[in-house]
Write a protein that holds these residues in place. Structure first.
Motif, PDB file in Angstrom:
ATOM      1  N   LEU A 136       0.846  -1.196   0.000  1.00 13.27           N
ATOM      2  CA  LEU A 136       0.000   0.000   0.000  1.00 13.27           C
ATOM      3  C   LEU A 136       0.878   1.242   0.000  1.00 13.27           C
ATOM      4  O   LEU A 136       1.763   1.383   0.840  1.00 13.27           O
ATOM      5  N   PRO A 139      -2.647   5.862  -1.427  1.00 12.62           N
ATOM      6  CA  PRO A 139      -3.916   5.613  -2.127  1.00 12.62           C
ATOM      7  C   PRO A 139      -4.653   6.914  -2.416  1.00 12.62           C
ATOM      8  O   PRO A 139      -4.506   7.904  -1.683  1.00 12.62           O
ATOM      9  N   LEU A 140      -5.417   6.929  -3.485  1.00 14.64           N
ATOM     10  CA  LEU A 140      -6.247   8.080  -3.805  1.00 14.64           C
ATOM     11  C   LEU A 140      -7.325   8.250  -2.746  1.00 14.64           C
ATOM     12  O   LEU A 140      -7.787   7.266  -2.147  1.00 14.64           O
ATOM     13  N   SER A 142     -10.397   8.668  -2.993  1.00 10.86           N
ATOM     14  CA  SER A 142     -11.614   7.937  -3.351  1.00 10.86           C
ATOM     15  C   SER A 142     -11.416   6.422  -3.378  1.00 10.86           C
ATOM     16  O   SER A 142     -12.372   5.666  -3.547  1.00 10.86           O
ATOM     17  N   GLU A 143     -10.176   5.966  -3.207  1.00  5.26           N
ATOM     18  CA  GLU A 143      -9.866   4.533  -3.342  1.00  5.26           C
ATOM     19  C   GLU A 143     -10.226   3.774  -2.075  1.00  5.26           C
ATOM     20  O   GLU A 143      -9.856   4.175  -0.962  1.00  5.26           O
ATOM     21  N   SER A 144     -10.936   2.661  -2.223  1.00  4.80           N
ATOM     22  CA  SER A 144     -11.241   1.799  -1.082  1.00  4.80           C
ATOM     23  C   SER A 144      -9.979   1.064  -0.649  1.00  4.80           C
ATOM     24  O   SER A 144      -9.209   0.580  -1.484  1.00  4.80           O
ATOM     25  N   LEU A 145      -9.776   0.965   0.666  1.00  6.51           N
ATOM     26  CA  LEU A 145      -8.613   0.256   1.184  1.00  6.51           C
ATOM     27  C   LEU A 145      -8.927  -1.198   1.517  1.00  6.51           C
ATOM     28  O   LEU A 145      -8.027  -1.939   1.965  1.00  6.51           O
ATOM     29  N   TYR A 148      -6.584  -4.042   0.516  1.00  7.25           N
ATOM     30  CA  TYR A 148      -5.252  -4.046   1.113  1.00  7.25           C
ATOM     31  C   TYR A 148      -5.225  -4.698   2.493  1.00  7.25           C
ATOM     32  O   TYR A 148      -4.149  -4.903   3.064  1.00  7.25           O
ATOM     33  N   ASP A 225      -9.254   3.120   8.471  1.00  6.34           N
ATOM     34  CA  ASP A 225      -9.053   3.780   7.187  1.00  6.34           C
ATOM     35  C   ASP A 225      -8.145   5.001   7.344  1.00  6.34           C
ATOM     36  O   ASP A 225      -7.209   5.197   6.553  1.00  6.34           O
ATOM     37  N   ARG A 229      -4.247   5.311   5.645  1.00  5.10           N
ATOM     38  CA  ARG A 229      -3.936   6.408   4.723  1.00  5.10           C
ATOM     39  C   ARG A 229      -2.777   7.245   5.260  1.00  5.10           C
ATOM     40  O   ARG A 229      -1.903   7.682   4.504  1.00  5.10           O
TER      41      ARG A 229
END
Length: 283
Positions: A136, A139-140, A142-145, A148, A225, A229
């Protein structure tokens, strides 16, 4: 669809090591699992590698091992429960407090934990652990994690508070928590689909049977989350990394009228609903 529900790593009576599927079995102790026969995954592969799937073979559990044979590192979060911040009389942090533990802090869910002579003022910290299943990085928004996250486990961020004292540590946490085997975790890795909403789960710590910590995970300051991030900004969090997400109130350091440090012979049991219980004796 998840590759597993509850993943366990174990040794069979012939000293062969397997990853096995526990299904809906939530282990409370090693004893209840010894002798159990379970389906096993293709040998020689880690859970995030291509081809990792049930082999069709079965094996009998002789000994439960650490859920992973090794880890790149432990990434850890300090002061991430509101009640813990209150007991420590610290303000709620604006950003996650991050430190790391090296690979050799890894220990199994039922291993003995050696207290080195230099490790004074020993403490426990119950931790919900997130196991990364795919590299990882940045991530953007809007990207779901979800893709990962391999799964969840429960661990103990063992700490020698003597070396966490600001005068000895320069305000850094990691050194006090980085002695060998100071990060037992397990006994399972549970898929996110199986565990569901983790904020509804309760985590507890008992020392020699005495309840010390008890909290629902909805007391977390930073969500999973948010943590992932933050940890992956401009840097790669590798598959197999274990993220320890913080500990609730009730650690030994803030007990009244005086701290109740761990000593030789103490048994620490940490339970996370749906995951199971780790039990480590300090020697």
């Amino acid at each position: 669809m998840a590759l597993f529900h509850r993943l366990v790593r174990f040794m069979d009576p012939a000293d062969q090591i397997f990853f096995g599927e526990l299904g809906d079995k939530v282990p409370i102790s090693q004893q209840e699992l010894v002798g159990l026969e379970t389906g096993v995954f293709q040998p020689g592969l880690l859970p995030w590698q291509e081809g990792f799937k049930l082999s069709g073979a079965r094996a009998k559990i002789e000994k439960i091992l650490s859920p992973l044979p090794s880890v790149p590192q432990f990434l850890c979060i300090g002061l991430n429960y509101r009640q813990h911040a209150e007991e420590a009389n610290f303000p709620i942090p604006e950003f996650p407090l991050v430190f790391s533990k090296p690979p050799d802090t890894l220990a199994g869910p039922y291993e003995e934990i050696e207290i080195p002579l230099e490790a004074k003022c020993m403490d426990y910290e119950a931790e919900c652990c997130v196991i990364i299943g795919k590299d990882l990085k940045s991530p953007l928004p809007s990207e779901s994690l979800d893709p990962y996250i391999l799964g969840y486990s429960v661990g103990n961020d063992v700490s020698a508070r003597y070396w966490q004292d600001p005068g000895r540590s320069g305000g850094q946490h990691g050194f006090a928590k980085s002695f060998d085997k100071f990060a037992p975790f397990g006994p399972t890795i549970v898929s996110p689909e199986t565990l569901g909403d983790i904020t509804k789960l309760t985590m507890t710590t008992r020392v020699n049977g005495e309840l010390r910590q008890e909290s629902r995970l909805d007391d977390l300051i930073f969500s999973i989350d948010q943590l992932l991030r933050h940890l992956s900004m401009g840097r790669t969090v590798k598959a197999g990394t274990v993220v320890m997400t913080g500990t609730p109130s009730g650690v030994a350091a803030f007990m009244k009228p005086a701290p109740q440090w761990l000593v030789k012979g103490d048994v620490v049991e940490i339970m996370l609903e749906g995951v199971g219980t780790i039990k480590n004796t300090f020697v």
